[in-house]
Design an enzyme around this catalytic site. Structure first.
Site, mmCIF file in Angstrom:
data_model
loop_
_atom_site.group_PDB
_atom_site.id
_atom_site.type_symbol
_atom_site.label_atom_id
_atom_site.label_comp_id
_atom_site.label_asym_id
_atom_site.label_seq_id
_atom_site.Cartn_x
_atom_site.Cartn_y
_atom_site.Cartn_z
ATOM 1 N N THR A 129 22.276 -24.323 22.483
ATOM 2 C CA THR A 129 22.198 -22.863 22.363
ATOM 3 C C THR A 129 23.157 -22.320 21.305
ATOM 4 O O THR A 129 24.192 -22.937 21.024
ATOM 5 C CB THR A 129 22.540 -22.223 23.739
ATOM 6 N N TYR A 172 28.773 -20.788 30.924
ATOM 7 C CA TYR A 172 27.515 -21.314 30.363
ATOM 8 C C TYR A 172 27.746 -21.841 28.949
ATOM 9 O O TYR A 172 27.295 -22.941 28.599
ATOM 10 C CB TYR A 172 26.444 -20.212 30.349
HETATM 11 N N1 LIG Z 1 14.794 -19.728 26.272
HETATM 12 C C1 LIG Z 1 15.740 -19.586 25.357
HETATM 13 O O1 LIG Z 1 15.737 -18.606 24.614
HETATM 14 C C2 LIG Z 1 16.819 -20.622 25.189
HETATM 15 C C3 LIG Z 1 17.788 -20.433 24.199
HETATM 16 C C4 LIG Z 1 18.793 -21.394 24.031
HETATM 17 C C5 LIG Z 1 18.815 -22.521 24.826
HETATM 18 N N2 LIG Z 1 17.881 -22.680 25.794
HETATM 19 C C6 LIG Z 1 17.909 -23.914 26.606
HETATM 20 O O2 LIG Z 1 16.610 -24.467 26.620
HETATM 21 C C7 LIG Z 1 16.362 -25.100 27.847
HETATM 22 C C8 LIG Z 1 15.078 -24.590 28.477
HETATM 23 O O3 LIG Z 1 15.177 -23.192 28.654
HETATM 24 P P1 LIG Z 1 13.971 -22.331 29.244
HETATM 25 O O4 LIG Z 1 14.062 -20.981 28.677
HETATM 26 O O5 LIG Z 1 12.711 -23.095 29.113
HETATM 27 O O6 LIG Z 1 14.427 -22.236 30.777
HETATM 28 P P2 LIG Z 1 13.599 -22.331 32.140
HETATM 29 O O7 LIG Z 1 14.499 -21.793 33.195
HETATM 30 O O8 LIG Z 1 12.250 -21.730 31.990
HETATM 31 O O9 LIG Z 1 13.421 -23.899 32.326
HETATM 32 C C9 LIG Z 1 14.397 -24.719 32.896
HETATM 33 C C10 LIG Z 1 13.710 -25.634 33.892
HETATM 34 O O10 LIG Z 1 14.679 -26.553 34.388
HETATM 35 C C11 LIG Z 1 14.493 -26.684 35.786
HETATM 36 N N3 LIG Z 1 15.794 -27.052 36.360
HETATM 37 C C12 LIG Z 1 16.906 -26.290 36.410
HETATM 38 N N4 LIG Z 1 17.918 -26.983 36.947
HETATM 39 C C13 LIG Z 1 17.440 -28.204 37.238
HETATM 40 C C14 LIG Z 1 18.013 -29.363 37.793
HETATM 41 N N5 LIG Z 1 19.296 -29.403 38.162
HETATM 42 N N6 LIG Z 1 17.246 -30.461 37.926
HETATM 43 C C15 LIG Z 1 15.941 -30.450 37.561
HETATM 44 N N7 LIG Z 1 15.342 -29.375 37.035
HETATM 45 C C16 LIG Z 1 16.077 -28.260 36.866
HETATM 46 C C17 LIG Z 1 13.988 -25.336 36.271
HETATM 47 O O11 LIG Z 1 13.260 -25.458 37.474
HETATM 48 C C18 LIG Z 1 13.111 -24.901 35.085
HETATM 49 O O12 LIG Z 1 11.769 -25.285 35.280
HETATM 50 C C19 LIG Z 1 17.609 -24.882 28.703
HETATM 51 O O13 LIG Z 1 18.417 -26.037 28.562
HETATM 52 C C20 LIG Z 1 18.288 -23.695 28.054
HETATM 53 O O14 LIG Z 1 19.683 -23.718 28.238
HETATM 54 C C21 LIG Z 1 16.878 -21.761 26.005
#
Ligand SMILES: NC(=O)c1ccc[n+]([C@@H]2O[C@H](COP(=O)([O-])OP(=O)(O)OC[C@H]3O[C@@H](n4cnc5c(N)ncnc54)[C@H](O)[C@@H]3O)[C@@H](O)[C@H]2O)c1
Length: 356
Positions: A129, A172
């Site tokens: 991120t 975070y």
């Molecule tokens: N969406 C964004 O804009 C963004 C930006 C920067 C970084 N990220 C990173 O990208 C990744 C995905 O983000 P997203 O937006 O798709 O989030 P999201 O919440 O839609 O997806 C995360 C998934 O991980 C699963 N999960 C959470 N904790 C878990 C655990 N301990 N064990 C197994 N499964 C688990 C959740 O059920 C969910 O389905 C994350 O690592 C997030 O930090 C996202």
């Protein structure tokens, strides 16, 4: 692809970015192990969507990344790992920093260890991120209408590059930043082919946006429901938003080119051409839904960057990415997807009610 045809493990594969990635992988003929504890509300719908499209190519493992054995088991046959499962919200990390640490740091380490124990050099690509760069409080800003922008014309034109020093803010930021560094170090210390993508704000279909995370979808959902939106700060904070289809292109390319990009971290966002402030986005959404949205303003949130726009040039060059979808087009498409999806859900609910 690498030419190999073994399964690919996607942790967090039922989540927003994960399910879009799993969909692409399965569409290319790969078996995808979706390792997801379904901790985020609504993601079971993403999983059902994946299964309906790809059937047996999608194998769901309901496990938690904090469980090292479960991760190792899921990774046993995997020829590549995309690690996306995470505690994703800054707000939640401030409420429970221990859980945030366990999921984001211990979970990532479990994934890396599972990859290291495999006999083959298993690629690990990690979803990091922009928060690893802190609040960028030292960047002099000025207001240009409804948006902040840097005074420095060079930074304004190019965005924040990977040369920016790391500066973890909020639990975070610390947990994702620590995981980001572990992933890079496993390339150094253990010759594991790893790559880190430091994403700005990603938006698109299958995003279960809430006030805490996924603000583009959240704003659209509130607008479609005719509900007011709370803005933390003055709403002029700026992000470069990137459509999830372009994001998936980057993940796929990172795997294809893993030997060239191993041990590297890339900033991945829409870049200066897709930089937009919250209130500018709301203005666009008002045009899309054809009515004014009521706004409430509250205090700035901890660690919130007034301005973060990635310099995507290194990622575009090394991963061979094209121009991303323009934000106005992408947001309009997401609005259409949300309308269709919610209409479908409403119809399904009515059918169930009629039967009962
Ligand atoms: N969406 C964004 O804009 C963004 C930006 C920067 C970084 N990220 C990173 O990208 C990744 C995905 O983000 P997203 O937006 O798709 O989030 P999201 O919440 O839609 O997806 C995360 C998934 O991980 C699963 N999960 C959470 N904790 C878990 C655990 N301990 N064990 C197994 N499964 C688990 C959740 O059920 C969910 O389905 C994350 O690592 C997030 O930090 C996202």
């Amino acid at each position: 692809m690498t030419g190999r045809k073994g399964p690919v493990l996607v942790t967090g594969g039922a989540g927003f970015i994960g399910c879009n990635l799993a969909d692409r992988l399965a569409a290319e003929g790969r078996e995808v192990i979706v390792f997801d504890a379904l901790l985020r509300q609504g993601v079971e719908r993403n999983l059902a969507w994946l299964k309906s499209r790809h059937g047996a190519r999608i194998v769901h493992v309901s496990g938690d990344t904090r469980d090292a054995r479960a991760v190792e088991e899921a990774a046993r046959e995997a020829e590549a790992i995309f690690h996306l499962a995470a505690q994703v919200a800054v707000t939640t990390s401030l409420v429970d920093p221990i859980e945030d640490f366990e999921v984001n740091v211990q979970g990532a380490l479990n994934v890396l260890e599972a990859a290291r124990r495999r006999k083959t050099r298993t690629p690990v690509i990690f979803a990091s991120t922009n928060k690893v760069y802190g609040d960028l409080g030292d960047v002099a800003l000025e207001l240009a209408g409804e948006a902040y922008r840097p005074r420095d014309p060079e930074l304004r034109a190019r965005g924040v590059s990977e040369a920016r020093p790391l500066d973890f803010h909020t639990p975070y930021g610390c947990s994702k930043g620590a995981a980001d560094q572990y992933v890079l170090d496993y390339a150094r210390s253990f010759d594991l082919p790893t790559c880190v993508l430091r994403m700005s704000c990603i938006y698109g279909p299958h995003q279960m946006g809430t006030e805490d995370q996924g603000w583009v979808a959240h704003f659209l959902i509130r607008a479609l429901d005719g509900q007011p939106i709370s803005i933390y700060g003055d709403g002029r904070q700026v992000r470069d938003i990137l459509n999830v289809a372009d994001t998936v292109d980057a993940y796929m390319a990172a795997l294809r080119r893993i030997e060239a990009v191993r041990g590297r971290a890339y900033n991945l966002g829409g870049g200066p051409a897709n930089a937009v402030s919250l209130v500018q986005l709301i203005g666009h959404i008002e045009e899309l839904v054809g009515r004014k949205i009521e706004l409430g303003f509250a205090e700035w949130r901890a660690g919130d960057q007034r301005y973060y726009v990635s310099d995507p040039s290194a990622a575009r060059r090394d991963l061979g990415l094209g121009e991303p979808i323009g934000w106005r087009t992408g947001v309009a498409e997401l609005a259409q997807w949300l309308i269709a999806e919610r209409g479908g859900r409403e119809a399904r609910r009515e059918r169930v009610e009629a039967l009962s």
